[in-house]
Motif scaffolding. Structure first.
Motif, PDB file in Angstrom:
ATOM      1  N   VAL A  87      -2.789  -7.833   0.342  1.00 54.72           N
ATOM      2  CA  VAL A  87      -2.087  -6.605   0.700  1.00 54.72           C
ATOM      3  C   VAL A  87      -0.858  -6.930   1.534  1.00 54.72           C
ATOM      4  CG1 VAL A  87      -2.250  -4.529   2.125  1.00 54.72           C
ATOM      5  CG2 VAL A  87      -4.100  -5.106   0.554  1.00 54.72           C
ATOM      6  N   LEU A  88       0.273  -6.312   1.164  1.00 57.12           N
ATOM      7  CA  LEU A  88       1.524  -6.397   1.920  1.00 57.12           C
ATOM      8  C   LEU A  88       1.834  -5.001   2.435  1.00 57.12           C
ATOM      9  CD1 LEU A  88       3.688  -8.405  -0.663  1.00 57.12           C
ATOM     10  CD2 LEU A  88       2.350  -9.347   1.224  1.00 57.12           C
ATOM     11  N   THR A  89       1.913  -4.824   3.734  1.00 59.37           N
ATOM     12  CA  THR A  89       2.077  -3.459   4.228  1.00 59.37           C
ATOM     13  C   THR A  89       2.662  -3.423   5.630  1.00 59.37           C
ATOM     14  OG1 THR A  89       0.898  -1.388   4.661  1.00 59.37           O
ATOM     15  CG2 THR A  89      -0.268  -3.430   5.143  1.00 59.37           C
ATOM     16  N   LEU A 125       0.814  -1.223   0.000  1.00 54.37           N
ATOM     17  CA  LEU A 125       0.000   0.000   0.000  1.00 54.37           C
ATOM     18  C   LEU A 125       0.845   1.268   0.000  1.00 54.37           C
ATOM     19  CD1 LEU A 125      -2.888  -0.910   2.483  1.00 54.37           C
ATOM     20  CD2 LEU A 125      -2.889  -0.988  -0.013  1.00 54.37           C
ATOM     21  N   GLY A 126       2.101   1.194   0.463  1.00 54.04           N
ATOM     22  CA  GLY A 126       2.929   2.393   0.573  1.00 54.04           C
ATOM     23  C   GLY A 126       3.815   2.608  -0.627  1.00 54.04           C
ATOM     24  N   LEU A 127       3.220   2.897  -1.784  1.00 59.06           N
ATOM     25  CA  LEU A 127       3.981   3.102  -3.008  1.00 59.06           C
ATOM     26  C   LEU A 127       4.393   4.566  -3.150  1.00 59.06           C
ATOM     27  CD1 LEU A 127       1.748   0.928  -5.362  1.00 59.06           C
ATOM     28  CD2 LEU A 127       3.973   0.303  -4.389  1.00 59.06           C
ATOM     29  N   PRO A 128       5.485   4.845  -3.882  1.00 62.69           N
ATOM     30  CA  PRO A 128       5.980   6.224  -3.965  1.00 62.69           C
ATOM     31  C   PRO A 128       5.160   7.142  -4.856  1.00 62.69           C
ATOM     32  CG  PRO A 128       7.341   4.742  -5.280  1.00 62.69           C
ATOM     33  CD  PRO A 128       6.392   3.876  -4.520  1.00 62.69           C
ATOM     34  N   ILE A 140       1.673   6.356  -6.297  1.00 65.40           N
ATOM     35  CA  ILE A 140       0.225   6.258  -6.157  1.00 65.40           C
ATOM     36  C   ILE A 140      -0.084   5.541  -4.854  1.00 65.40           C
ATOM     37  CG2 ILE A 140      -1.895   5.223  -7.092  1.00 65.40           C
ATOM     38  CD1 ILE A 140      -0.763   5.513  -9.852  1.00 65.40           C
ATOM     39  N   ASP A 141      -1.066   6.019  -4.113  1.00 67.86           N
ATOM     40  CA  ASP A 141      -1.466   5.312  -2.902  1.00 67.86           C
ATOM     41  C   ASP A 141      -1.995   3.933  -3.285  1.00 67.86           C
ATOM     42  OD1 ASP A 141      -3.412   4.444  -0.670  1.00 67.86           O
ATOM     43  OD2 ASP A 141      -2.363   6.146   0.210  1.00 67.86           O
ATOM     44  N   GLY A 142      -1.529   2.915  -2.577  1.00 68.37           N
ATOM     45  CA  GLY A 142      -1.917   1.552  -2.911  1.00 68.37           C
ATOM     46  C   GLY A 142      -3.402   1.299  -2.857  1.00 68.37           C
ATOM     47  N   THR A 143      -4.115   2.077  -2.066  1.00 65.46           N
ATOM     48  CA  THR A 143      -5.563   1.868  -1.985  1.00 65.46           C
ATOM     49  C   THR A 143      -6.250   2.182  -3.314  1.00 65.46           C
ATOM     50  OG1 THR A 143      -5.863   4.110  -1.086  1.00 65.46           O
ATOM     51  CG2 THR A 143      -5.668   2.302   0.494  1.00 65.46           C
TER      52      THR A 143
END
Length: 229
Positions: free
Chosen positions: A75-77, A51-54, A56-59
């Protein structure tokens, strides 16, 4: 062979997950980019999503995947609070794994989720395309055109198998590199053209018609898959 798309901005984690998943028999696509992930969703049977991509928000990717029929997401977070878990599941995640995690456990979760959806596919014989003109046997890594066995390099075989996975669908050079070479390296993309040229030559006079260029995108298999019957 089910395809797992790993969307994760940490290269070490991507590489470890790729090794474990491929060892378990999966085809694997990887990317650190949320924007690229959105373009690759329709190539995947399951998504492992950080979910913590640089970019785009993973959601956002989770919402997009949830709108696609039968595309499960795990989900991996590092977001480990109960509220975060609930929010992810509410958005359509099929499972939720917090970091740090065991890659072996992730593989088991992938297998379990896929079994819940439709089960892992079993062994199959050669698949025919274009009224039997082209036959591809994934199990033996062999292909025939008009009854003649094709003498393909591993890269040429990988390219043919990749485009045959969805006849008529245009595959970008980036995606073909990712599928065939198993890593992300932008500098390799242009050499795909050379491999395609060699593959077309081996496909004979109609090579460019069997393996079409899609301007501005990449390549596609022009032959339709024959009915199993």
């Amino acid at each position: 062979m089910p395809t797992v798309l790993v969307v994760e901005d940490e290269r070490d984690i991507r590489d470890v997950l790729r090794r474990y998943l491929e060892r378990a028999g999966f085809s694997v696509l990887t990317t650190a980019s949320g924007a690229e992930a959105l373009r690759l969703l329709d190539s995947a049977d399951l998504v492992l999503l950080d979910l913590g991509l640089p970019d785009i928000d993973g959601t956002e990717i989770l919402r997009e995947a949830h709108g696609m029929q039968n595309l499960p997401v795990i989900v991996l977070t590092a977001r480990s609070s109960t509220d975060d878990r609930i929010h992810g599941l509410e958005l359509g995640a099929d499972d939720y794994v917090t970091k740090p995690f065991s890659p072996a456990e992730v593989v088991l979760r992938v297998q379990a989720v896929l079994h819940r959806y439709s089960g892992l596919p079993g062994e199959a014989g050669p698949v025919a395309y274009g009224n039997g003109r082209l036959r591809i046997d994934e199990a033996s890594h062999k292909a025939w055109l008009d009854g003649a066995l094709l003498d393909l390099t591993p890269t040429e075989w990988g390219l043919l198998a990749a485009v045959a996975a969805a006849p008529g669908r245009a595959y970008s050079r980036y995606e073909l590199v990712n599928r065939v070479r198993g890593y992300e390296y932008a500098g390799y993309e242009r050499t795909i053209d050379s491999h395609i040229k060699n593959l077309r030559r081996k496909l004979g006079a109609s090579g460019a018609e069997v393996l079409e260029t899609v301007l501005g995108v990449g390549y596609r298999l022009a032959l339709r898959r024959d009915d199993a019957s």
